[in-house]
Design an enzyme around this catalytic site. Structure first.
Site, mmCIF file in Angstrom:
data_model
loop_
_atom_site.group_PDB
_atom_site.id
_atom_site.type_symbol
_atom_site.label_atom_id
_atom_site.label_comp_id
_atom_site.label_asym_id
_atom_site.label_seq_id
_atom_site.Cartn_x
_atom_site.Cartn_y
_atom_site.Cartn_z
ATOM 1 C CB THR A 1 128.159 37.489 99.314
ATOM 2 O OG1 THR A 1 127.682 36.154 99.434
ATOM 3 C CG2 THR A 1 127.373 38.387 100.238
ATOM 4 C CG ASP B 1 120.039 38.830 100.586
ATOM 5 O OD1 ASP B 1 120.972 39.101 99.811
ATOM 6 O OD2 ASP B 1 120.068 39.098 101.801
ATOM 7 C CE LYS C 1 124.482 42.198 98.413
ATOM 8 N NZ LYS C 1 125.442 42.656 99.449
ATOM 9 C CB THR C 2 118.234 44.891 101.071
ATOM 10 O OG1 THR C 2 119.035 43.730 101.198
ATOM 11 C CG2 THR C 2 116.781 44.540 101.249
ATOM 12 N NE ARG D 1 123.276 44.489 107.684
ATOM 13 C CZ ARG D 1 123.069 43.701 106.646
ATOM 14 N NH1 ARG D 1 123.932 42.764 106.345
ATOM 15 N NH2 ARG D 1 122.003 43.851 105.906
HETATM 16 P P1 ADP Z 1 122.809 44.326 101.945
HETATM 17 O O1 ADP Z 1 121.486 44.063 101.298
HETATM 18 O O2 ADP Z 1 123.880 44.657 100.921
HETATM 19 O O3 ADP Z 1 123.266 43.250 102.894
HETATM 20 P P2 ADP Z 1 121.352 46.437 103.323
HETATM 21 O O4 ADP Z 1 120.689 47.136 102.184
HETATM 22 O O5 ADP Z 1 120.526 45.499 104.156
HETATM 23 O O6 ADP Z 1 122.680 45.671 102.821
HETATM 24 O O7 ADP Z 1 122.000 47.580 104.248
HETATM 25 C C1 ADP Z 1 122.446 47.340 105.569
HETATM 26 C C2 ADP Z 1 122.214 48.551 106.445
HETATM 27 O O8 ADP Z 1 123.056 49.616 106.028
HETATM 28 C C3 ADP Z 1 120.792 49.096 106.415
HETATM 29 O O9 ADP Z 1 120.474 49.546 107.722
HETATM 30 C C4 ADP Z 1 120.862 50.276 105.480
HETATM 31 O O10 ADP Z 1 119.913 51.257 105.838
HETATM 32 C C5 ADP Z 1 122.279 50.771 105.692
HETATM 33 N N1 ADP Z 1 122.868 51.325 104.455
HETATM 34 C C6 ADP Z 1 123.383 50.607 103.448
HETATM 35 N N2 ADP Z 1 123.854 51.405 102.487
HETATM 36 C C7 ADP Z 1 123.633 52.669 102.907
HETATM 37 C C8 ADP Z 1 123.925 53.948 102.324
HETATM 38 N N3 ADP Z 1 124.552 54.040 101.156
HETATM 39 N N4 ADP Z 1 123.575 55.055 103.003
HETATM 40 C C9 ADP Z 1 122.971 54.933 104.220
HETATM 41 N N5 ADP Z 1 122.674 53.747 104.815
HETATM 42 C C10 ADP Z 1 122.999 52.628 104.177
#
Ligand code: ADP
Length: 342
Positions: free
Chosen positions: A166, A117, A72-73, A225
């Protein structure tokens, strides 16, 4: 039990150290093309972003929901990049006072993105500041105290709020209704995660074959992740033991070292299954009962453990509770109780 919980939970947790590793020592997707999987969502967001950019307007406020670690981030950072605007990232529980939010809102430039977040964990009085900010790009600030207090109307630059959660069900109705775009991220398929693992391995200059990448992918609970975190540990193994080359054997060894079995289950998954076998003969057992026996809250069981156990065919939901599917029960009884079942 507490001891076990702490041991097993590591692979799901996100410590500051992990964030640091993710952003500075790993591949970070910078464009929609780099961001693998979530195709439908990506197509939509790419279109909205381009349209807003052409109109020179901020994007509509957006709610992104889904389990942690799905990107998401990262997606929000990509949208900011495509729009050519700034992004400020903060989290709901961090904003304890209205002043914390006011300070961030008033620092935004036109069309900037504010990413919050865990927005469902923002205190109510802080959340209320968001209502006029989102709708009218202005906030009312109270200055001074008691009889001398004055309310000042502060205009804001038109901005986009992206709320990540979430638990979309825990977002209050007034906040929910102010998001023009409401999207959900799903767990990734093993094939998508395999591509993500290969992409990261390439960046880390680690030689890895498809079978090893698939093994990591199928153990990673549908979550980039976790896949990336496992890959970094496999890379440590490969560096020390095999000239930076990850073979299937070495990958298996590294995962076992992390406490992950050949099916991708952690000690915690096994402990949960063991309780259901030992105490309920395979179930069904209600979620609340399971949560209290396991010493976790039921949201964590639902968000972290269940989806993966169900995906791997170790757990199913029935009208009467959670149970272990009949075809798995003999194997688990033998494993946990030493019972030979014919
Ligand atoms: P969230 O905000 O949903 O908790 P993040 O955006 O922080 O997740 O992503 C977590 C990790 O996974 C980061 O290191 C990100 O670079 C990697 N990541 C997430 N989605 C992808 C994707 N579709 N392709 C490649 N890397 C991804």
């Amino acid at each position: 039990m507490k001891q076990n919980l702490e041991e097993g939970v590591d692979i799901f947790s996100l410590q500051d150290q992990d964030r640091f590793e993710e952003s500075s020592h790993d591949f970070v997707p910078k464009s929609f093309d780099d961001y693998l999987g979530q195709k439908e969502l990506k197509d939509k967001l790419s279109l909205y972003t381009q349209a807003a950019k052409m109109r020179k307007e901020p994007l509509d406020h957006m709610l992104l929901s889904g389990p942690p670690g799905l990107g998401k981030t990262t997606l929000s950072q990509i949208m900011a990049q495509v729009m050519g605007v700034g992004i400020k990232i903060c989290s709901g529980p961090m904003m304890e006072r209205t002043g914390d939010l006011v300070a961030i809102l008033s620092s935004l430039e036109p069309r900037d993105i504010l990413f919050i977040d865990e927005i469902h964990r923002m205190p109510t009085q802080v959340e209320e500041v968001l209502y006029t900010a989102m709708e009218q790009f202005r906030i009312d600030v109270i200055i001074g105290q008691g009889a001398g207090a004055k309310s000042i109307n502060l205009p804001l630059a038109p901005f986009t709020l992206i709320g990540a959660t979430t638990k979309s069900g825990m977002i209050s109705a007034p906040l929910h209704s102010r998001f023009g775009i409401n999207e959900r991220l799903d767990f990734y398929t093993d094939e998508e995660l395999c591509e993500i693992v290969m992409q990261s391995a390439d960046f880390l200059e680690l030689a890895i074959d498809t079978d090893s990448a698939l093994l990591i992918a199928s153990s990673a609970r549908g979550t980039p992740r976790i896949a990336k975190k496992m890959l970094r540990r496999v890379r440590d193994f490969a560096q020390v033991k095999n000239h930076n080359k990850a073979t299937l054997e070495l990958t298996k060894q590294a995962l076992a070292f992390l406490g992950i079995n050949e099916d991708g289950l952690t000690k915690m998954d096994l402990l949960l299954l063991k309780k259901i076998v030992e105490l309920f003969n395979g179930g069904p057992v209600g979620l609340e009962t399971l949560a209290s026996l396991f010493g976790e809250d039921k949201d964590t069981i639902e968000a972290v453990y269940e989806p993966f156990l169900m995906r791997k065919g170790y757990l199913e939901k029935t009208a009467r509770g959670r149970q272990i599917p009949h075809k798995r029960l003999p194997y688990l009884k033998q494993k946990f109780l030493g019972q030979m079942v014919i």
